[in-house]
Write a protein that holds these residues in place. Sequence first.
Motif, PDB file in Angstrom:
ATOM      1  N   TRP A  20       0.815  -0.597  -0.145  1.00 17.96           N
ATOM      2  CA  TRP A  20      -0.107  -0.129  -0.241  1.00 17.96           C
ATOM      3  C   TRP A  20       0.857   1.221  -0.627  1.00 17.96           C
ATOM      4  O   TRP A  20       0.091   2.145  -0.312  1.00 17.96           O
ATOM      5  CB  TRP A  20      -0.957   0.096   1.320  1.00 17.96           C
ATOM      6  CG  TRP A  20      -2.068  -0.986   1.193  1.00 17.96           C
ATOM      7  CD1 TRP A  20      -2.110  -1.757   0.793  1.00 17.96           C
ATOM      8  CD2 TRP A  20      -3.530  -0.539   1.051  1.00 17.96           C
ATOM      9  NE1 TRP A  20      -2.971  -2.358   0.447  1.00 17.96           N
ATOM     10  CE2 TRP A  20      -4.227  -1.756   1.553  1.00 17.96           C
ATOM     11  CE3 TRP A  20      -3.672   0.835   0.735  1.00 17.96           C
ATOM     12  CZ2 TRP A  20      -5.531  -1.199   0.925  1.00 17.96           C
ATOM     13  CZ3 TRP A  20      -5.286   0.571   1.563  1.00 17.96           C
ATOM     14  CH2 TRP A  20      -6.507  -0.658   1.171  1.00 17.96           C
ATOM     15  N   MET A  22       2.148   2.488  -1.936  1.00 15.95           N
ATOM     16  CA  MET A  22       2.003   3.280  -3.474  1.00 15.95           C
ATOM     17  C   MET A  22       2.654   4.740  -4.147  1.00 15.95           C
ATOM     18  O   MET A  22       1.530   5.476  -3.858  1.00 15.95           O
ATOM     19  CB  MET A  22       1.270   2.982  -3.725  1.00 15.95           C
ATOM     20  CG  MET A  22       0.728   1.614  -3.747  1.00 15.95           C
ATOM     21  SD  MET A  22       1.541   0.329  -4.548  1.00 15.95           S
ATOM     22  CE  MET A  22       0.779   0.740  -6.376  1.00 15.95           C
ATOM     23  N   MET A  25       0.739   5.819  -7.305  1.00 12.49           N
ATOM     24  CA  MET A  25      -0.877   6.092  -7.032  1.00 12.49           C
ATOM     25  C   MET A  25      -1.310   7.762  -7.124  1.00 12.49           C
ATOM     26  O   MET A  25      -1.743   8.031  -8.233  1.00 12.49           O
ATOM     27  CB  MET A  25      -1.220   5.416  -5.629  1.00 12.49           C
ATOM     28  CG  MET A  25      -2.093   3.961  -5.605  1.00 12.49           C
ATOM     29  SD  MET A  25      -2.704   3.629  -7.232  1.00 12.49           S
ATOM     30  CE  MET A  25      -4.217   3.925  -6.789  1.00 12.49           C
ATOM     31  N   ASN A 143      -4.310   2.020   4.387  1.00 11.95           N
ATOM     32  CA  ASN A 143      -3.988   3.240   4.359  1.00 11.95           C
ATOM     33  C   ASN A 143      -3.227   5.147   4.372  1.00 11.95           C
ATOM     34  O   ASN A 143      -3.177   5.880   3.734  1.00 11.95           O
ATOM     35  CB  ASN A 143      -5.949   4.261   4.679  1.00 11.95           C
ATOM     36  CG  ASN A 143      -6.960   3.239   3.625  1.00 11.95           C
ATOM     37  OD1 ASN A 143      -7.411   2.150   4.301  1.00 11.95           O
ATOM     38  ND2 ASN A 143      -6.942   3.380   2.146  1.00 11.95           N
ATOM     39  N   GLU A 146      -0.486   4.770   2.104  1.00 16.30           N
ATOM     40  CA  GLU A 146      -0.645   5.090   1.209  1.00 16.30           C
ATOM     41  C   GLU A 146      -0.810   6.775   0.793  1.00 16.30           C
ATOM     42  O   GLU A 146      -0.550   7.527   0.160  1.00 16.30           O
ATOM     43  CB  GLU A 146      -1.926   4.800   0.440  1.00 16.30           C
ATOM     44  CG  GLU A 146      -2.081   5.137  -0.739  1.00 16.30           C
ATOM     45  CD  GLU A 146      -3.713   3.829  -1.472  1.00 16.30           C
ATOM     46  OE1 GLU A 146      -3.477   4.225  -2.695  1.00 16.30           O
ATOM     47  OE2 GLU A 146      -3.969   3.219  -0.955  1.00 16.30           O
ATOM     48  N   GLN A 168       9.389   2.383  -6.598  1.00 11.82           N
ATOM     49  CA  GLN A 168       8.545   1.425  -6.216  1.00 11.82           C
ATOM     50  C   GLN A 168       9.270   0.378  -5.739  1.00 11.82           C
ATOM     51  O   GLN A 168       8.874  -0.911  -5.187  1.00 11.82           O
ATOM     52  CB  GLN A 168       7.363   1.671  -6.507  1.00 11.82           C
ATOM     53  CG  GLN A 168       6.021   0.652  -6.586  1.00 11.82           C
ATOM     54  CD  GLN A 168       5.118   1.642  -5.060  1.00 11.82           C
ATOM     55  OE1 GLN A 168       5.345   2.982  -5.213  1.00 11.82           O
ATOM     56  NE2 GLN A 168       5.095   0.615  -4.078  1.00 11.82           N
ATOM     57  N   THR A 253      -3.071  12.037  -0.216  1.00 13.08           N
ATOM     58  CA  THR A 253      -3.013  11.307   1.071  1.00 13.08           C
ATOM     59  C   THR A 253      -4.002  11.827   2.526  1.00 13.08           C
ATOM     60  O   THR A 253      -4.312  10.952   3.073  1.00 13.08           O
ATOM     61  CB  THR A 253      -1.357  12.355   1.756  1.00 13.08           C
ATOM     62  OG1 THR A 253      -1.146  12.181   0.638  1.00 13.08           O
ATOM     63  CG2 THR A 253      -1.198  12.699   3.282  1.00 13.08           C
ATOM     64  N   ASN A 256      -6.738   9.246   1.799  1.00 13.17           N
ATOM     65  CA  ASN A 256      -5.923   8.006   2.399  1.00 13.17           C
ATOM     66  C   ASN A 256      -6.165   8.028   4.232  1.00 13.17           C
ATOM     67  O   ASN A 256      -6.605   6.723   4.576  1.00 13.17           O
ATOM     68  CB  ASN A 256      -4.850   7.269   1.703  1.00 13.17           C
ATOM     69  CG  ASN A 256      -5.146   6.815   0.202  1.00 13.17           C
ATOM     70  OD1 ASN A 256      -5.992   5.829   0.589  1.00 13.17           O
ATOM     71  ND2 ASN A 256      -4.704   7.494  -0.289  1.00 13.17           N
TER      72      ASN A 256
END
Length: 391
Positions: A20, A22, A25, A143, A146, A168, A253, A256
């Motif tokens: 997560w 990521m 994203m 979350n 993330e 990543q 941000t 999440n």
Amino acid sequence: MSRSYSSNIPKLYIIKLAKWFMLTMPIIVLFYQENGLSMQNVLTLKAFYSVAVVIMEIPSGYFADIWGRKKTLIMGSVLGCLGFVVYGLSSDFYGFLLAELVLGVGSSFISGADSALLYDSLLQDKKEGTYLKQESRMMSVGNFAEALAGIAGGSLALISLRTPFIFQIFIAFIAVPASMMLMEVERSKLKTEGGFVHILKVVRYALWENLQLRLNILYSSIFGCATLSLAWFVQPYLKQFDMDVSRIGVIWTLLNLTVGFTALLAHRIESRLGKIGTSLLIVIGLSSGFILSGVMTTQLGIICLFYFYIIRGIATPILKDYINRITTSDMRATVLSLRNFIIRILFAIIAPFLGWYSDHFSIGDALIFAGSIIFLLGGVTLFFIYKTERK
């Protein structure tokens, strides 16, 4: 002296973090567009990802039940790292397609197996009653990861939109040693002969013979598809307000973080509202979140995104818990994978159409259409759940 399987929990947290956190994203749609892809191309890529997940989802859950959760999680972690290596070397639709297929297969090996290992670890230690709280915490950790990645990814994107993909690779690799250190849980096993036949038996039981389980899987899948679909619209939705990459990263941000904090309260909300009340909150909350975001054509629409993410934080751990409560250990990973299978089938069907709809009309129109369909499907399914629960 009996073994304690609690040591699996922090390792599962690390796997969750690696999956997560990521960096890509908050900028991935912008990255695609920089490389010449339209929204239809973007959602077609994601549909192919879903197809890759669909092909392996149920077999991977069955492998987790037969071969073990640990081996399955190791395989998923290795493929998750490899997929980002392919991304780092690609610059067109077909290169991205290969990366998505590798990541899709890797994701299918992790999904279901992680939640099943968490539940069975707690079951072995006679703490299965705390599963919803633990799943909520694990979702929150994901979350929060993330969310932090949103800031980090947005900052790295100021160097180039490809830079987050390079970093990543190293983040994804962290899951490999963590999965290798897991402790396999002893459990009753399905018979190993005629594996495909046994998969079909589990699928038949979950989707045909057990009405209560079938309805809960379907209900959970509808809203899993809903949350997945809206996530891919967030970046172009914010971009239409002329926001730069760093601001989009900050809002990503905050969204999440909202999910993470709300998930921590999910078990309390469910205990107060009960199953039907909570399910009603989910169907109304998520569908109206789509529709309100589509109706709002100013930056006030961002408030609607936060409203949607609040309900998402409540929904995800609770809907998984409803399935776990009525599923036995020997088929739990397969059943959870079946849920993810249906989510991906639904997404693969609707996502390319929503991308086309967005390109030819507007993002707002696509969100309103999606919200209406979700309300209809979710409402009908909840009605049948209510009838079943009353018997």
